[in-house]
Design an enzyme around this catalytic site. Sequence first.
Site, PDB file in Angstrom:
ATOM      1  N   CYS A   1       0.599  -1.010  -0.121  1.00 31.05           N
ATOM      2  CA  CYS A   1      -0.256  -0.160   0.011  1.00 31.05           C
ATOM      3  C   CYS A   1       0.887   0.987   0.144  1.00 31.05           C
ATOM      4  O   CYS A   1       1.882   0.812   0.364  1.00 31.05           O
ATOM      5  CB  CYS A   1      -0.357   0.172   1.425  1.00 31.05           C
ATOM      6  SG  CYS A   1      -2.078   1.239   1.449  1.00 31.05           S
TER       7      CYS A   1
ATOM      8  N   CYS B   1      -0.019   4.384   6.784  1.00 32.01           N
ATOM      9  CA  CYS B   1      -0.632   4.029   8.471  1.00 32.01           C
ATOM     10  C   CYS B   1       0.164   3.853   9.077  1.00 32.01           C
ATOM     11  O   CYS B   1       0.278   2.505   8.888  1.00 32.01           O
ATOM     12  CB  CYS B   1      -2.200   4.048   8.067  1.00 32.01           C
ATOM     13  SG  CYS B   1      -3.071   5.099   6.529  1.00 32.01           S
TER      14      CYS B   1
ATOM     15  N   CYS C   1      -0.669  -0.045  10.293  1.00 31.34           N
ATOM     16  CA  CYS C   1      -0.693  -1.242   9.636  1.00 31.34           C
ATOM     17  C   CYS C   1       0.274  -1.989   9.062  1.00 31.34           C
ATOM     18  O   CYS C   1       1.132  -1.306   9.189  1.00 31.34           O
ATOM     19  CB  CYS C   1      -1.954  -0.784   8.087  1.00 31.34           C
ATOM     20  SG  CYS C   1      -2.189  -2.261   6.420  1.00 31.34           S
TER      21      CYS C   1
ATOM     22  N   CYS D   1     -16.918  -8.864   3.208  1.00 32.97           N
ATOM     23  CA  CYS D   1     -16.471  -7.887   3.338  1.00 32.97           C
ATOM     24  C   CYS D   1     -15.047  -7.903   2.901  1.00 32.97           C
ATOM     25  O   CYS D   1     -14.143  -8.658   3.173  1.00 32.97           O
ATOM     26  CB  CYS D   1     -16.145  -7.301   4.751  1.00 32.97           C
ATOM     27  SG  CYS D   1     -16.966  -6.906   6.276  1.00 32.97           S
TER      28      CYS D   1
ATOM     29  N   CYS E   1     -20.346  -5.942   1.886  1.00 31.30           N
ATOM     30  CA  CYS E   1     -19.794  -4.632   2.189  1.00 31.30           C
ATOM     31  C   CYS E   1     -18.139  -4.718   1.701  1.00 31.30           C
ATOM     32  O   CYS E   1     -17.272  -5.364   1.798  1.00 31.30           O
ATOM     33  CB  CYS E   1     -19.395  -4.496   3.814  1.00 31.30           C
ATOM     34  SG  CYS E   1     -18.347  -3.048   4.178  1.00 31.30           S
TER      35      CYS E   1
ATOM     36  N   CYS F   1     -20.529   2.338   7.126  1.00 32.10           N
ATOM     37  CA  CYS F   1     -19.842   1.469   8.663  1.00 32.10           C
ATOM     38  C   CYS F   1     -18.613   2.092   8.662  1.00 32.10           C
ATOM     39  O   CYS F   1     -17.593   2.314   7.923  1.00 32.10           O
ATOM     40  CB  CYS F   1     -19.773  -0.309   7.962  1.00 32.10           C
ATOM     41  SG  CYS F   1     -18.140  -1.037   9.235  1.00 32.10           S
TER      42      CYS F   1
ATOM     43  N   ARG G   1     -19.521  -3.907  16.164  1.00 34.69           N
ATOM     44  CA  ARG G   1     -18.514  -5.008  15.875  1.00 34.69           C
ATOM     45  C   ARG G   1     -17.708  -5.726  16.395  1.00 34.69           C
ATOM     46  O   ARG G   1     -16.486  -4.193  16.414  1.00 34.69           O
ATOM     47  CB  ARG G   1     -18.510  -4.986  14.722  1.00 34.69           C
ATOM     48  CG  ARG G   1     -18.132  -6.263  13.691  1.00 34.69           C
ATOM     49  CD  ARG G   1     -17.863  -6.162  12.813  1.00 34.69           C
ATOM     50  NE  ARG G   1     -19.073  -5.655  11.830  1.00 34.69           N
ATOM     51  CZ  ARG G   1     -19.270  -4.832  10.607  1.00 34.69           C
ATOM     52  NH1 ARG G   1     -18.021  -4.601  10.353  1.00 34.69           N
ATOM     53  NH2 ARG G   1     -20.197  -4.180  10.088  1.00 34.69           N
TER      54      ARG G   1
END
Length: 427
Positions: free
Chosen positions: A65, A69, A72, A109, A142, A202, A272
């Site tokens: 990626c 972040c 992550c 998801c 999702c 979400c 969740r």
Amino acid sequence: MDLLNTLVDKGLRHEPPTRSEALAVLATSDDELLDVVAAAGRVRRKWFGRRVKLNYLVNLKSGLCPEDCSYCSQRLGSKAEILKYTWLKPEQASAAAAAGLAGGAKRVCLVASGRGPTDRDVDRVSDTIKAIKEGHEGVEVCACLGLLSDGQAERLRAAGADAYNHNLNTSERTYGDITSTHTYADRVDTVRRAHAAGLSACSGLIAGMGETDEDLVDVVFSLRALDPDSVPVNFLIPFEGTPLAKEWNLTPQRCLRILAMVRFVCPDVEVRIAGGREVHLRTMQPLALHLANSIFLGDYLTSEGQAGRADLEMIADAGFEVEGTDRTTLPEHRAAAGAGCGGHGCGDGDGGDGGVCAGAAPAAGPAAAEAADEGSAPAFADEESAQPVADGGSARGDAAAPAAAAPRTDLVAVRRRGAGTDLAPNA
């Protein structure tokens, strides 16, 4: 105690607490923990009974990626030894999803690493959504693909997507400390785009990154203002090879307080338990079911979760039942009106591993969150065990608690099975 009675009364009316009351929940003592869980559990049962919704993650594209972040394992510069692969084909993703659906999952998801999808990526995911829906009646899908551009949310909705996940993760005040390649406002914009396109929004948070109690309350009030239907609560998985690898700030007790606070602020929303529950809640996971009405089944994006069979046994042993596709997750008043977090009248990650309300806007940090508190006095858990929460001050909920046991780094396991591998998934 008076605080909990007040919070239960408000929750049963789907009203939010004040900011001071939310802070006071995080400041309660271990002696009061079961009382806090019992109180929040009454609110949870009012709106969701004893049902537990199961969700299953499929990592469509793993690693590499360009975003930075800090939490992550897939970030730019990550040295975490995770799986790295490019886009799964629709039939591969559908086969991966089938394992979770066979285990009782109601929602799949679909997650992909990256800043945001290209139009070609949206085509890929659209084909995957159609493949999953064709083979599994009643399944919810999702998508979680990063920042959205004009028209992309609408295209996903047209392809059959039911929801879009994009987490705020932490407070606006501290967002720049964990990410520099995009902004908090970028994330807010994507949640709004999803909502405007008719997707179920979400959006959630990650706890355990060194934030204060004020940061946690700020982000949850900001989420409430954004009006999501589901709020995933991730607990940081401190992956070796990431900047937050040494951040072991959570205890099972603190995780339960955080979940209780989220339930009180968002009483009738799907809360969740997401990434990190096995690492940080450990043997206290069954208690968390009294607070949250939704969990991920099996593995996460880049880390291994508890065995799916163990998840199902835990739910049954705790006296809960798996929610079927024949049930509507949200309470009737929210499902009918398209209302969001907290039901204030308006018409899916992995712990750092994953109808529009007119005029609704996220709280802009502590000052805006404090607006919900106008005219109210600071709240206390009780006079003996909690200190007053001063406006703008820092109140670490476990500051007076005994030193926590050594972090369980042995529980952080990189995922080596499921999507993108030749090994059977855990579901």
